[in-house]
Motif scaffolding. Structure first.
Motif, mmCIF file in Angstrom:
data_model
loop_
_atom_site.group_PDB
_atom_site.id
_atom_site.type_symbol
_atom_site.label_atom_id
_atom_site.label_comp_id
_atom_site.label_asym_id
_atom_site.label_seq_id
_atom_site.Cartn_x
_atom_site.Cartn_y
_atom_site.Cartn_z
ATOM 1 N N PRO A 42 0.718 -1.259 0.072
ATOM 2 C CA PRO A 42 -0.029 -0.094 -0.020
ATOM 3 C C PRO A 42 0.894 1.299 -0.034
ATOM 4 C CG PRO A 42 -0.652 -1.557 1.642
ATOM 5 C CD PRO A 42 0.476 -1.848 1.101
ATOM 6 N N ASN A 43 2.106 1.256 0.466
ATOM 7 C CA ASN A 43 2.923 2.331 0.547
ATOM 8 C C ASN A 43 3.199 2.606 -0.944
ATOM 9 O OD1 ASN A 43 4.624 4.401 2.011
ATOM 10 N ND2 ASN A 43 6.178 3.162 1.203
ATOM 11 N N ALA A 44 3.337 1.744 -1.742
ATOM 12 C CA ALA A 44 3.925 2.247 -3.192
ATOM 13 C C ALA A 44 2.731 2.676 -3.825
ATOM 14 C CB ALA A 44 4.079 0.977 -4.014
ATOM 15 N N ALA A 45 1.572 2.471 -3.549
ATOM 16 C CA ALA A 45 0.333 3.042 -3.952
ATOM 17 C C ALA A 45 -0.091 4.376 -3.615
ATOM 18 C CB ALA A 45 -0.952 2.113 -3.793
ATOM 19 N N TYR A 46 0.351 4.648 -2.196
ATOM 20 C CA TYR A 46 0.320 5.974 -1.330
ATOM 21 C C TYR A 46 1.267 6.926 -2.232
ATOM 22 C CZ TYR A 46 1.266 9.493 1.773
ATOM 23 O OH TYR A 46 1.362 10.901 2.569
ATOM 24 N N LYS A 47 2.599 6.392 -2.309
ATOM 25 C CA LYS A 47 3.526 7.318 -3.047
ATOM 26 C C LYS A 47 3.088 7.767 -4.711
ATOM 27 C CE LYS A 47 7.503 5.963 -0.478
ATOM 28 N NZ LYS A 47 9.028 5.288 -0.756
ATOM 29 N N ALA A 48 2.266 6.806 -5.364
ATOM 30 C CA ALA A 48 2.021 6.993 -6.692
ATOM 31 C C ALA A 48 0.789 8.149 -6.541
ATOM 32 C CB ALA A 48 1.614 5.567 -7.238
#
Length: 82
Positions: A42-48
């Protein structure tokens, strides 16, 4: 699968999120964005999402929630006024 989806352009990522909105009538959670875009966390999604917000492709409200896309206005022609 992860590699191909991770190479999507900014517009393609925003379009996937907007498609989710049109289908579900609500904005996706970060976990749902993770699945939509093929990220492993989810962190990668947040950054995107943060990058999309920074470029003005997506919007957030004052509480940090994603806002639905603005409706697009269709132009059918021009009218001379005045």
């Amino acid at each position: 699968m992860y590699t191909i989806l991770a190479l999507m352009s900014r517009e393609e990522r925003a379009e996937k999120i907007n498609e989710f909105y049109r289908r579900e009538r609500r904005m996706p959670t970060y976990r749902e964005i993770q699945a939509l875009l093929g990220f492993r966390s989810p962190n990668a999604a947040y950054k995107a999402v943060e990058r999309l917000v920074a470029t003005g492709t997506l919007r957030k409200d004052g509480n940090g929630r994603l806002l639905p896309p603005l409706p697009s206005a269709r132009v059918h022609g021009t009218v001379e006024a005045g």
